[in-house]
Design a protein around this motif. Structure first.
Motif, PDB file in Angstrom:
ATOM      1  N   UNK A 263      10.818 -20.204   6.379  1.00 34.46           N
ATOM      2  CA  UNK A 263      10.168 -19.135   7.133  1.00 34.46           C
ATOM      3  C   UNK A 263       8.717 -19.504   7.387  1.00 34.46           C
ATOM      4  N   UNK A 264       8.255 -19.272   8.617  1.00 31.20           N
ATOM      5  CA  UNK A 264       6.829 -19.390   8.931  1.00 31.20           C
ATOM      6  C   UNK A 264       6.237 -17.990   8.936  1.00 31.20           C
ATOM      7  N   UNK A 265       5.197 -17.797   8.145  1.00 27.63           N
ATOM      8  CA  UNK A 265       4.604 -16.473   7.946  1.00 27.63           C
ATOM      9  C   UNK A 265       3.136 -16.522   8.388  1.00 27.63           C
ATOM     10  N   UNK A 266       2.804 -16.070   9.620  1.00 29.84           N
ATOM     11  CA  UNK A 266       1.396 -15.985  10.017  1.00 29.84           C
ATOM     12  C   UNK A 266       0.708 -14.940   9.126  1.00 29.84           C
ATOM     13  N   UNK A 267      -0.286 -15.379   8.376  1.00 29.82           N
ATOM     14  CA  UNK A 267      -0.770 -14.556   7.267  1.00 29.82           C
ATOM     15  C   UNK A 267      -2.259 -14.260   7.373  1.00 29.82           C
ATOM     16  N   UNK A 268      -2.618 -13.018   7.076  1.00 29.85           N
ATOM     17  CA  UNK A 268      -4.007 -12.614   6.886  1.00 29.85           C
ATOM     18  C   UNK A 268      -4.078 -11.666   5.706  1.00 29.85           C
ATOM     19  N   UNK A 269      -4.970 -11.950   4.799  1.00 31.62           N
ATOM     20  CA  UNK A 269      -5.167 -11.072   3.652  1.00 31.62           C
ATOM     21  C   UNK A 269      -5.544  -9.660   4.079  1.00 31.62           C
ATOM     22  N   UNK A 270      -6.255  -9.538   5.220  1.00 32.20           N
ATOM     23  CA  UNK A 270      -6.686  -8.224   5.680  1.00 32.20           C
ATOM     24  C   UNK A 270      -5.504  -7.310   6.004  1.00 32.20           C
ATOM     25  N   UNK A 271      -4.380  -7.887   6.402  1.00 31.63           N
ATOM     26  CA  UNK A 271      -3.197  -7.079   6.678  1.00 31.63           C
ATOM     27  C   UNK A 271      -2.549  -6.554   5.408  1.00 31.63           C
ATOM     28  N   UNK A 272      -2.912  -7.115   4.272  1.00 29.93           N
ATOM     29  CA  UNK A 272      -2.361  -6.662   2.991  1.00 29.93           C
ATOM     30  C   UNK A 272      -3.256  -5.610   2.344  1.00 29.93           C
ATOM     31  N   UNK A 273      -4.584  -5.842   2.319  1.00 31.30           N
ATOM     32  CA  UNK A 273      -5.471  -4.938   1.588  1.00 31.30           C
ATOM     33  C   UNK A 273      -5.653  -3.594   2.282  1.00 31.30           C
ATOM     34  N   UNK A 274      -5.215  -3.469   3.529  1.00 33.25           N
ATOM     35  CA  UNK A 274      -5.318  -2.157   4.192  1.00 33.25           C
ATOM     36  C   UNK A 274      -4.289  -1.170   3.668  1.00 33.25           C
ATOM     37  N   UNK A 275      -3.336  -1.661   2.858  1.00 34.60           N
ATOM     38  CA  UNK A 275      -2.352  -0.781   2.217  1.00 34.60           C
ATOM     39  C   UNK A 275      -2.815  -0.518   0.786  1.00 34.60           C
ATOM     40  N   UNK A 276      -3.213   0.709   0.447  1.00 36.60           N
ATOM     41  CA  UNK A 276      -3.801   0.981  -0.873  1.00 36.60           C
ATOM     42  C   UNK A 276      -2.935   0.533  -2.040  1.00 36.60           C
ATOM     43  N   UNK A 277      -1.628   0.706  -1.948  1.00 43.17           N
ATOM     44  CA  UNK A 277      -0.784   0.320  -3.072  1.00 43.17           C
ATOM     45  C   UNK A 277      -0.770  -1.195  -3.264  1.00 43.17           C
ATOM     46  N   UNK A 278      -0.750  -1.933  -2.176  1.00 47.89           N
ATOM     47  CA  UNK A 278      -0.750  -3.394  -2.265  1.00 47.89           C
ATOM     48  C   UNK A 278      -2.105  -3.900  -2.750  1.00 47.89           C
ATOM     49  N   UNK A 279      -3.169  -3.260  -2.297  1.00 47.82           N
ATOM     50  CA  UNK A 279      -4.499  -3.634  -2.761  1.00 47.82           C
ATOM     51  C   UNK A 279      -4.627  -3.425  -4.266  1.00 47.82           C
ATOM     52  N   UNK A 280      -4.208  -2.268  -4.740  1.00 45.15           N
ATOM     53  CA  UNK A 280      -4.331  -1.975  -6.167  1.00 45.15           C
ATOM     54  C   UNK A 280      -3.495  -2.929  -7.003  1.00 45.15           C
TER      55      UNK A 280
END
Length: 331
Positions: A263-280
């Protein structure tokens, strides 16, 4: 009045100015910080060049990583108080910029400053470790027996990813261009280093892994380098492409990916930390390992001062650094 870094036009480091700034009163959910130190990221360079996906409103401040002390709070701030020591969590928001002696920041982008860290360490943790956490741990589920490939490994994100991958029990194969930084990369925890200008990348990966290949690929380079490791993918490999240091578009070889169910996954950390549960979840993982010493941010040998802060951006563009570039604002 405090000194901050701003730019009034797009361009290279020459557009950056150290200017006097009068801090506004914090608004709803915001705090005002006295900054102790701030750190640089390649995203900052793209931002003042106008090449980042978040575009500045001129004149603009820049930077998303800092640590300091809360000196004023706005209405609705319920997680922090005046006197608290905090560090900022990376964000993609042109409204805020933290490179300077003071900064306004929303409380949603703040975390407590870990007591065991100095100011230059506390400002250096979230970007590099959160960037590596999601692809290697949270999404990639790296574990003992896996081989993880980390490209551009002498960058702060690369060094952070090496530490994160070691926490999962994986074996880390790192790449660097000339090999001049190999010793620093090995000292940071990589098990093997490949000099891409001198070696056949896929052949070396297969040799190192005993023919198994790499299952999690944390790639800041893309472009032509992608073609050089795809013959060494493990079954069910995941390629996290989070940078374009090669300067060329990455052309995906679908056949090679299908052969390995990759799988190729175009990735940005910013797309993850905008979700509070994933950030925590990411913050908890990192804080636990900072406390027990498994994670320890590596700082570039030279630490800049506020007076020579603009030189720090020029230094980043040389590519000579190993680890995080930090500007210490106060003792």
């Amino acid at each position: 009045m405090s000194k901050v870094i701003r730019f009034h036009e797009l361009g290279g480091p020459e557009v950056l100015k150290i200017e006097e700034w009068e801090a506004p009163a914090p608004q709803q959910g915001e705090v005002l910080l006295d900054v102790a130190a701030f750190a640089l990221n390649r995203a900052d360079i793209l931002f003042f060049q106008g090449l980042h996906y978040t575009l500045p409103t001129l004149p603009s401040r820049l930077g998303s990583e800092a640590c300091g002390t809360v000196v004023a709070i706005g209405e609705g701030v319920d997680r922090f108080a005046v006197g608290d020591r905090v560090s900022t969590i990376p964000f993609a928001n042109a409204r805020y910029g933290v490179h300077g002696e003071q900064a306004i920041m929303h409380q949603d982008f703040l975390a407590s400053w870990p007591d065991e860290l100095s100011s230059v360490e506390a400002t250096s943790i979230w970007m590099q470790y959160l960037t590596g956490y999601y692809p290697i741990v949270d999404i990639g589920n790296s574990q003992d027996g896996d081989f993880v490939l980390v490209t551009a490994a002498s960058s702060s994100a690369g060094l952070g990813a090496i530490e994160i991958a070691r926490c999962t029990g994986a074996s880390v194969i790192a790449t660097t261009r000339s090999g001049a930084k190999s010793d620093a990369i090995l000292s940071a925890g990589a098990h093997h280093v490949i000099a891409t200008e001198k070696e056949n990348v896929a052949e070396r990966i297969m040799e190192i892994s005993g023919g198994k290949g790499v299952r999690v690929i944390y790639d800041a380079v893309g472009g032509s380098l992608y073609d050089r490791y795809t013959d060494a993918l493990a079954e069910d490999a995941i390629v996290f492409l989070y940078g374009l240091l090669d300067g060329e578009s990455t052309k995906v070889d679908v056949v090679k990916m299908v052969r390995k169910n990759a799988t190729l996954y175009p990735y940005s950390m910013f797309n993850e930390v905008r979700h509070p549960d994933r950030l925590q979840r990411g913050m908890a993982y990192i804080l636990d390992r900072l406390k027990d010493g498994r994670l320890k941010p590596r700082i570039n040998d030279r630490i800049f001062t506020m007076d020579d802060a603009i030189e720090s951006y020029r230094h980043m563009l040389t590519g000579e650094q190993v680890g995080k570039i930090v500007v210490r604002v106060s003792d």
